[in-house]
Design a protein around this motif. Structure first.
Motif, PDB file in Angstrom:
ATOM      1  N   ILE A   9     106.264  32.197 -32.845  1.00  0.00           N
ATOM      2  CA  ILE A   9     107.114  33.639 -32.830  1.00  0.00           C
ATOM      3  C   ILE A   9     106.461  34.034 -31.340  1.00  0.00           C
ATOM      4  CG2 ILE A   9     107.567  35.402 -33.141  1.00  0.00           C
ATOM      5  CD1 ILE A   9     107.240  33.570 -35.644  1.00  0.00           C
ATOM      6  N   PHE A  10     107.278  34.018 -29.944  1.00  0.00           N
ATOM      7  CA  PHE A  10     106.387  34.493 -28.778  1.00  0.00           C
ATOM      8  C   PHE A  10     106.807  35.691 -28.664  1.00  0.00           C
ATOM      9  CE2 PHE A  10     107.272  29.430 -28.111  1.00  0.00           C
ATOM     10  CZ  PHE A  10     106.043  29.491 -28.905  1.00  0.00           C
ATOM     11  N   PRO A  11     106.410  36.885 -28.343  1.00  0.00           N
ATOM     12  CA  PRO A  11     106.582  38.022 -27.903  1.00  0.00           C
ATOM     13  C   PRO A  11     106.972  37.865 -25.876  1.00  0.00           C
ATOM     14  CG  PRO A  11     104.353  38.357 -28.777  1.00  0.00           C
ATOM     15  CD  PRO A  11     104.995  37.131 -29.085  1.00  0.00           C
ATOM     16  N   LEU A  12     107.859  38.134 -25.651  1.00  0.00           N
ATOM     17  CA  LEU A  12     108.369  37.882 -24.167  1.00  0.00           C
ATOM     18  C   LEU A  12     106.801  38.707 -23.019  1.00  0.00           C
ATOM     19  CD1 LEU A  12     109.610  36.030 -21.924  1.00  0.00           C
ATOM     20  CD2 LEU A  12     110.781  38.117 -21.708  1.00  0.00           C
ATOM     21  N   MET A  13     106.796  40.141 -23.497  1.00  0.00           N
ATOM     22  CA  MET A  13     105.693  40.208 -23.062  1.00  0.00           C
ATOM     23  C   MET A  13     104.164  41.433 -24.362  1.00  0.00           C
ATOM     24  SD  MET A  13     107.241  42.523 -19.657  1.00  0.00           S
ATOM     25  CE  MET A  13     108.668  43.467 -21.439  1.00  0.00           C
ATOM     26  N   LYS A  14     103.381  41.564 -23.753  1.00  0.00           N
ATOM     27  CA  LYS A  14     102.209  42.500 -24.487  1.00  0.00           C
ATOM     28  C   LYS A  14     102.287  44.211 -24.604  1.00  0.00           C
ATOM     29  CE  LYS A  14      99.082  38.754 -24.459  1.00  0.00           C
ATOM     30  NZ  LYS A  14      97.663  38.430 -23.746  1.00  0.00           N
ATOM     31  N   LYS A  15     103.432  44.572 -24.691  1.00  0.00           N
ATOM     32  CA  LYS A  15     104.287  46.142 -24.262  1.00  0.00           C
ATOM     33  C   LYS A  15     105.971  46.364 -24.616  1.00  0.00           C
ATOM     34  CE  LYS A  15     104.868  45.727 -19.683  1.00  0.00           C
ATOM     35  NZ  LYS A  15     104.538  46.206 -18.193  1.00  0.00           N
ATOM     36  N   ASP A  16     106.005  47.564 -24.737  1.00  0.00           N
ATOM     37  CA  ASP A  16     107.322  47.597 -24.998  1.00  0.00           C
ATOM     38  C   ASP A  16     108.413  47.237 -26.292  1.00  0.00           C
ATOM     39  OD1 ASP A  16     107.426  49.170 -22.003  1.00  0.00           O
ATOM     40  OD2 ASP A  16     108.493  46.611 -21.585  1.00  0.00           O
ATOM     41  N   GLU A  40     100.983  34.993 -28.193  1.00  0.00           N
ATOM     42  CA  GLU A  40     101.312  36.398 -26.881  1.00  0.00           C
ATOM     43  C   GLU A  40     100.551  36.032 -25.834  1.00  0.00           C
ATOM     44  OE1 GLU A  40      98.829  39.903 -28.131  1.00  0.00           O
ATOM     45  OE2 GLU A  40     100.882  39.771 -28.745  1.00  0.00           O
ATOM     46  N   LYS A  41      99.992  34.281 -25.865  1.00  0.00           N
ATOM     47  CA  LYS A  41      99.130  34.404 -24.843  1.00  0.00           C
ATOM     48  C   LYS A  41      99.488  33.601 -23.711  1.00  0.00           C
ATOM     49  CE  LYS A  41      94.488  34.635 -27.456  1.00  0.00           C
ATOM     50  NZ  LYS A  41      95.296  35.987 -27.774  1.00  0.00           N
ATOM     51  N   GLY A  42      99.552  33.448 -22.607  1.00  0.00           N
ATOM     52  CA  GLY A  42      99.660  32.987 -21.446  1.00  0.00           C
ATOM     53  C   GLY A  42     101.458  33.262 -20.525  1.00  0.00           C
ATOM     54  N   ILE A  54     102.480  19.424 -30.376  1.00  0.00           N
ATOM     55  CA  ILE A  54     102.350  19.981 -32.502  1.00  0.00           C
ATOM     56  C   ILE A  54     103.738  19.005 -33.094  1.00  0.00           C
ATOM     57  CG2 ILE A  54     100.342  21.136 -30.834  1.00  0.00           C
ATOM     58  CD1 ILE A  54     101.184  23.748 -32.813  1.00  0.00           C
ATOM     59  N   GLY A  55     104.673  19.651 -32.295  1.00  0.00           N
ATOM     60  CA  GLY A  55     105.502  19.047 -33.335  1.00  0.00           C
ATOM     61  C   GLY A  55     106.638  20.547 -33.855  1.00  0.00           C
ATOM     62  N   THR A  56     106.360  21.359 -33.182  1.00  0.00           N
ATOM     63  CA  THR A  56     106.587  22.824 -34.214  1.00  0.00           C
ATOM     64  C   THR A  56     107.974  22.642 -33.438  1.00  0.00           C
ATOM     65  OG1 THR A  56     105.164  24.133 -33.759  1.00  0.00           O
ATOM     66  CG2 THR A  56     106.574  25.562 -34.103  1.00  0.00           C
ATOM     67  N   PRO A  57     109.400  22.320 -35.228  1.00  0.00           N
ATOM     68  CA  PRO A  57     110.218  22.524 -34.534  1.00  0.00           C
ATOM     69  C   PRO A  57     111.244  23.725 -33.955  1.00  0.00           C
ATOM     70  CG  PRO A  57     110.588  22.329 -36.593  1.00  0.00           C
ATOM     71  CD  PRO A  57     108.803  23.208 -36.656  1.00  0.00           C
ATOM     72  N   PHE A  58     110.999  25.454 -34.484  1.00  0.00           N
ATOM     73  CA  PHE A  58     111.860  25.785 -33.935  1.00  0.00           C
ATOM     74  C   PHE A  58     110.583  27.305 -33.142  1.00  0.00           C
ATOM     75  CE2 PHE A  58     114.407  24.111 -37.703  1.00  0.00           C
ATOM     76  CZ  PHE A  58     115.472  23.937 -36.570  1.00  0.00           C
ATOM     77  N   CYS A  59     111.087  27.207 -31.901  1.00  0.00           N
ATOM     78  CA  CYS A  59     110.304  29.287 -31.421  1.00  0.00           C
ATOM     79  C   CYS A  59     111.633  29.931 -31.525  1.00  0.00           C
ATOM     80  CB  CYS A  59     109.979  28.016 -30.205  1.00  0.00           C
ATOM     81  SG  CYS A  59     108.447  26.721 -29.640  1.00  0.00           S
ATOM     82  N   ILE A  60     110.601  31.388 -31.767  1.00  0.00           N
ATOM     83  CA  ILE A  60     111.285  32.433 -31.028  1.00  0.00           C
ATOM     84  C   ILE A  60     110.675  33.045 -29.541  1.00  0.00           C
ATOM     85  CG2 ILE A  60     111.590  34.311 -32.711  1.00  0.00           C
ATOM     86  CD1 ILE A  60     113.013  31.716 -34.144  1.00  0.00           C
ATOM     87  N   THR A  61     112.324  33.568 -29.425  1.00  0.00           N
ATOM     88  CA  THR A  61     110.885  34.768 -28.629  1.00  0.00           C
ATOM     89  C   THR A  61     111.894  35.944 -28.617  1.00  0.00           C
ATOM     90  OG1 THR A  61     110.963  32.579 -26.967  1.00  0.00           O
ATOM     91  CG2 THR A  61     110.850  34.900 -25.911  1.00  0.00           C
ATOM     92  N   VAL A  62     111.420  36.797 -28.668  1.00  0.00           N
ATOM     93  CA  VAL A  62     111.697  38.108 -28.475  1.00  0.00           C
ATOM     94  C   VAL A  62     111.058  39.018 -26.844  1.00  0.00           C
ATOM     95  CG1 VAL A  62     110.648  40.415 -30.567  1.00  0.00           C
ATOM     96  CG2 VAL A  62     110.704  38.431 -30.851  1.00  0.00           C
ATOM     97  N   ASP A  63     112.140  39.302 -27.240  1.00  0.00           N
ATOM     98  CA  ASP A  63     112.232  39.569 -25.145  1.00  0.00           C
ATOM     99  C   ASP A  63     112.942  41.279 -25.943  1.00  0.00           C
ATOM    100  OD1 ASP A  63     114.872  39.201 -26.299  1.00  0.00           O
ATOM    101  OD2 ASP A  63     115.813  38.301 -25.003  1.00  0.00           O
ATOM    102  N   ASN A  64     113.345  41.439 -24.487  1.00  0.00           N
ATOM    103  CA  ASN A  64     114.064  43.084 -24.234  1.00  0.00           C
ATOM    104  C   ASN A  64     115.075  42.891 -24.832  1.00  0.00           C
ATOM    105  OD1 ASN A  64     111.843  44.245 -22.134  1.00  0.00           O
ATOM    106  ND2 ASN A  64     113.655  43.397 -20.706  1.00  0.00           N
ATOM    107  N   GLN A  65     116.102  41.688 -25.089  1.00  0.00           N
ATOM    108  CA  GLN A  65     117.553  42.545 -25.512  1.00  0.00           C
ATOM    109  C   GLN A  65     117.254  42.228 -27.459  1.00  0.00           C
ATOM    110  OE1 GLN A  65     120.286  39.427 -25.168  1.00  0.00           O
ATOM    111  NE2 GLN A  65     121.819  39.859 -26.663  1.00  0.00           N
TER     112      GLN A  65
END
Length: 101
Positions: A9-16, A40-42, A54-65
């Motif tokens: 799970i990745f937040p697109l930004m460290k705010k908002d 949340e790095k990089g 490392i083979g993680t099958p799914f990635c989730i991105t949290v963004d403004n939407q």
């Protein structure tokens, strides 16, 4: 099957509100018994690449939407296909896809 994590799970930004929404999804995945990773790095592209390695099958991105309508982008490692799904449906989506593989 051998991947140490099933979802990242990745937040697109460290705010908002991004980290808070991402943390909720992370905890929902953990409660559902999924091996989940929070990052949340990089740059987002580098985060995807690290998980691909490392083979993680799914990635989730949290963004403004996500903050607006409670949907997230889910990316499939094997096909690179991306789609928007409701944030509260992430654990069920991952579990359904893991049964198919």
């Amino acid at each position: 099957r051998l991947a140490p994590y099933k979802v990242a799970i990745f937040p697109l930004m460290k705010k908002d509100g991004h980290p808070e929404a991402a943390d909720k999804i992370f905890m929902d995945c953990k409660r559902a018994g999924l091996a989940a990773f929070y990052d949340e790095k990089g740059a987002i592209g580098r985060r995807y690449r690290r998980q691909d390695e490392i083979g993680t099958p799914f990635c989730i991105t949290v963004d403004n939407q996500t903050v607006t309508d409670q949907t997230v982008t889910i990316r499939d490692r094997d096909t690179l296909a991306q789609e928007r799904i409701s944030a509260d449906k992430v654990p069920a989506y991952i579990n359904d896809r893991m049964r198919v593989e």
